[in-house]
Scaffold this motif. Structure first.
Motif, mmCIF file in Angstrom:
data_model
loop_
_atom_site.group_PDB
_atom_site.id
_atom_site.type_symbol
_atom_site.label_atom_id
_atom_site.label_comp_id
_atom_site.label_asym_id
_atom_site.label_seq_id
_atom_site.Cartn_x
_atom_site.Cartn_y
_atom_site.Cartn_z
ATOM 1 N N ALA A 111 2.412 -14.291 36.267
ATOM 2 C CA ALA A 111 2.137 -13.037 35.565
ATOM 3 C C ALA A 111 1.690 -11.969 36.559
ATOM 4 C CB ALA A 111 1.061 -13.255 34.505
ATOM 5 N N TYR A 112 2.084 -10.747 36.310
ATOM 6 C CA TYR A 112 1.709 -9.639 37.185
ATOM 7 C C TYR A 112 1.710 -8.344 36.388
ATOM 8 C CZ TYR A 112 6.522 -8.076 37.059
ATOM 9 O OH TYR A 112 7.743 -7.620 36.629
ATOM 10 N N ASN A 113 1.069 -7.330 36.945
ATOM 11 C CA ASN A 113 1.205 -5.980 36.422
ATOM 12 C C ASN A 113 0.801 -4.999 37.509
ATOM 13 O OD1 ASN A 113 -1.645 -4.986 36.052
ATOM 14 N ND2 ASN A 113 -1.730 -6.802 34.764
ATOM 15 N N PHE A 114 1.359 -3.815 37.421
ATOM 16 C CA PHE A 114 0.986 -2.759 38.351
ATOM 17 C C PHE A 114 1.261 -1.412 37.716
ATOM 18 C CE2 PHE A 114 5.452 -3.363 39.464
ATOM 19 C CZ PHE A 114 5.928 -2.058 39.542
ATOM 20 N N GLU A 115 0.569 -0.423 38.236
ATOM 21 C CA GLU A 115 0.831 0.962 37.855
ATOM 22 C C GLU A 115 0.343 1.859 38.975
ATOM 23 O OE1 GLU A 115 -2.379 2.694 34.972
ATOM 24 O OE2 GLU A 115 -1.807 0.679 34.269
ATOM 25 N N PHE A 116 1.020 2.998 39.115
ATOM 26 C CA PHE A 116 0.570 3.979 40.100
ATOM 27 C C PHE A 116 0.998 5.366 39.662
ATOM 28 C CE2 PHE A 116 4.732 2.717 41.803
ATOM 29 C CZ PHE A 116 5.328 3.946 42.049
ATOM 30 N N ASN A 139 4.908 1.987 35.927
ATOM 31 C CA ASN A 139 4.142 0.824 35.488
ATOM 32 C C ASN A 139 5.083 -0.318 35.159
ATOM 33 O OD1 ASN A 139 4.668 0.538 32.449
ATOM 34 N ND2 ASN A 139 4.250 2.708 32.684
ATOM 35 N N GLU A 140 4.569 -1.531 35.262
ATOM 36 C CA GLU A 140 5.363 -2.722 34.955
ATOM 37 C C GLU A 140 4.432 -3.895 34.711
ATOM 38 O OE1 GLU A 140 8.676 -5.506 37.173
ATOM 39 O OE2 GLU A 140 8.700 -3.349 37.543
ATOM 40 N N GLN A 141 4.812 -4.720 33.753
ATOM 41 C CA GLN A 141 4.109 -5.963 33.468
ATOM 42 C C GLN A 141 5.149 -7.065 33.342
ATOM 43 O OE1 GLN A 141 3.980 -3.555 30.599
ATOM 44 N NE2 GLN A 141 2.807 -2.378 32.069
ATOM 45 N N GLY A 142 4.774 -8.270 33.724
ATOM 46 C CA GLY A 142 5.690 -9.392 33.595
ATOM 47 C C GLY A 142 4.930 -10.692 33.468
ATOM 48 N N SER A 143 5.569 -11.637 32.805
ATOM 49 C CA SER A 143 4.983 -12.962 32.673
ATOM 50 C C SER A 143 6.104 -13.981 32.477
ATOM 51 C CB SER A 143 4.015 -13.017 31.492
ATOM 52 O OG SER A 143 4.709 -12.803 30.282
ATOM 53 N N PRO A 144 5.840 -15.232 32.829
ATOM 54 C CA PRO A 144 6.879 -16.262 32.704
ATOM 55 C C PRO A 144 6.999 -16.766 31.262
ATOM 56 C CG PRO A 144 4.912 -17.200 33.672
ATOM 57 C CD PRO A 144 4.655 -15.732 33.482
ATOM 58 N N SER A 145 7.419 -15.905 30.367
ATOM 59 C CA SER A 145 7.511 -16.270 28.962
ATOM 60 C C SER A 145 8.947 -16.400 28.469
ATOM 61 C CB SER A 145 6.753 -15.239 28.114
ATOM 62 O OG SER A 145 7.253 -13.948 28.359
ATOM 63 N N GLY A 146 9.899 -16.286 29.369
ATOM 64 C CA GLY A 146 11.305 -16.410 28.993
ATOM 65 C C GLY A 146 11.754 -17.864 28.995
ATOM 66 N N PRO A 147 13.027 -18.104 28.698
ATOM 67 C CA PRO A 147 13.563 -19.471 28.710
ATOM 68 C C PRO A 147 13.352 -20.133 30.074
ATOM 69 C CG PRO A 147 15.181 -17.921 27.830
ATOM 70 C CD PRO A 147 14.043 -17.111 28.352
ATOM 71 N N ASN A 148 12.940 -21.362 30.058
ATOM 72 C CA ASN A 148 12.706 -22.145 31.280
ATOM 73 C C ASN A 148 11.710 -21.475 32.224
ATOM 74 O OD1 ASN A 148 14.621 -24.122 30.478
ATOM 75 N ND2 ASN A 148 16.253 -22.769 31.189
ATOM 76 N N GLY A 149 10.760 -20.716 31.667
ATOM 77 C CA GLY A 149 9.746 -20.080 32.492
ATOM 78 C C GLY A 149 10.198 -18.832 33.207
ATOM 79 N N ALA A 150 11.346 -18.289 32.834
ATOM 80 C CA ALA A 150 11.830 -17.061 33.478
ATOM 81 C C ALA A 150 10.859 -15.917 33.204
ATOM 82 C CB ALA A 150 13.215 -16.690 32.960
ATOM 83 N N VAL A 153 9.718 -12.464 32.141
ATOM 84 C CA VAL A 153 10.123 -11.374 31.264
ATOM 85 C C VAL A 153 9.268 -10.182 31.657
ATOM 86 C CG1 VAL A 153 10.114 -10.564 28.879
ATOM 87 C CG2 VAL A 153 10.775 -12.922 29.398
ATOM 88 N N SER A 154 9.897 -9.051 31.886
ATOM 89 C CA SER A 154 9.126 -7.886 32.314
ATOM 90 C C SER A 154 9.501 -6.662 31.504
ATOM 91 C CB SER A 154 9.300 -7.627 33.809
ATOM 92 O OG SER A 154 10.655 -7.455 34.132
ATOM 93 N N GLN A 155 8.569 -5.727 31.504
ATOM 94 C CA GLN A 155 8.780 -4.443 30.833
ATOM 95 C C GLN A 155 7.967 -3.401 31.563
ATOM 96 O OE1 GLN A 155 7.447 -5.320 26.895
ATOM 97 N NE2 GLN A 155 5.311 -4.965 27.373
ATOM 98 N N GLY A 156 8.379 -2.167 31.426
ATOM 99 C CA GLY A 156 7.656 -1.101 32.105
ATOM 100 C C GLY A 156 8.356 0.220 31.946
ATOM 101 N N GLY A 157 8.047 1.128 32.853
ATOM 102 C CA GLY A 157 8.666 2.432 32.769
ATOM 103 C C GLY A 157 8.247 3.332 33.911
ATOM 104 N N TRP A 158 8.812 4.525 33.900
ATOM 105 C CA TRP A 158 8.474 5.520 34.901
ATOM 106 C C TRP A 158 8.735 6.901 34.323
ATOM 107 C CZ3 TRP A 158 12.601 2.289 35.029
ATOM 108 C CH2 TRP A 158 13.873 2.842 35.115
ATOM 109 N N THR A 159 7.981 7.866 34.827
ATOM 110 C CA THR A 159 8.156 9.258 34.435
ATOM 111 C C THR A 159 8.091 10.125 35.683
ATOM 112 O OG1 THR A 159 5.798 9.634 34.081
ATOM 113 C CG2 THR A 159 7.067 8.925 32.168
ATOM 114 N N PHE A 160 8.777 11.243 35.618
ATOM 115 C CA PHE A 160 8.729 12.231 36.685
ATOM 116 C C PHE A 160 9.261 13.538 36.119
ATOM 117 C CE2 PHE A 160 12.857 10.229 36.995
ATOM 118 C CZ PHE A 160 13.731 11.286 37.193
#
Length: 154
Positions: free
Chosen positions: A45-50, A59-70, A72-79
């Motif tokens: 599991a990880y997350n970051f933002e700046f 920003n982005e967050q992820g964790s091994p919650s997909g099939p076979n521990g893959a 899964v991440s989500q996040g975004g960016w703006t400018f």
């Protein structure tokens, strides 16, 4: 090769190099990082933002919650574009692939009615057990012979 020739080659190369070379000179501007937070990876599991001084946020967050521990991440960016137009993007990456959403991305045209009717017809046929596998079957389609009159063209 004599040491004099080597020295002469090095001096020549040094004289040909750009004077006062600085990779940050020119139209580049150093943009400061205003804020930054991150954690992980911890057990996948990880997350970051700046945020940067010119308004970019990521920003982005992820964790091994997909099939076979893959992961899964989500996040975004703006400018903001140089013309002042704001840009916002978000994404999800999971077993369904990588999908980005933004009001700036083009939208597909709606399907024409006849295409929707064909999709619905195929769904009804599948529900009845009818499968079109793309293979020609003479016993099902009359052996290629039409039932109507035949004309021969020379």
């Amino acid at each position: 090769m004599s040491s004099y020739a080597i020295l002469l080659s090095l001096v020549s190369a040094a004289m040909c190099a750009p004077q006062n070379y600085n990779r940050l000179s020119g139209p580049f501007e150093i943009i400061p990082i205003i804020s930054e937070r991150s954690s992980g990876p911890l057990n996948g599991a990880y997350n970051f933002e700046f945020e940067t001084g010119n308004g970019i946020r990521r920003n982005e967050q992820g964790s091994p919650s997909g099939p076979n521990g893959a992961v899964v991440s989500q996040g975004g960016w703006t400018f903001t574009f140089p013309d002042g137009t704001p840009a916002q993007f978000s994404f999800v990456a999971d077993e369904g692939g990588y999908r980005v959403e933004s009001p700036l991305l083009p939208k597909p045209h709606p399907l024409p009615r006849h295409a929707i009717e064909q999709i619905e017809k195929a769904a009804r046929e599948r529900a009845q057990g009818i499968v079109h596998d793309g293979q020609y079957d003479p016993s099902r389609y009359g052996g290629g012979q039409s039932q109507g009159s035949r004309r021969r063209y020379n």
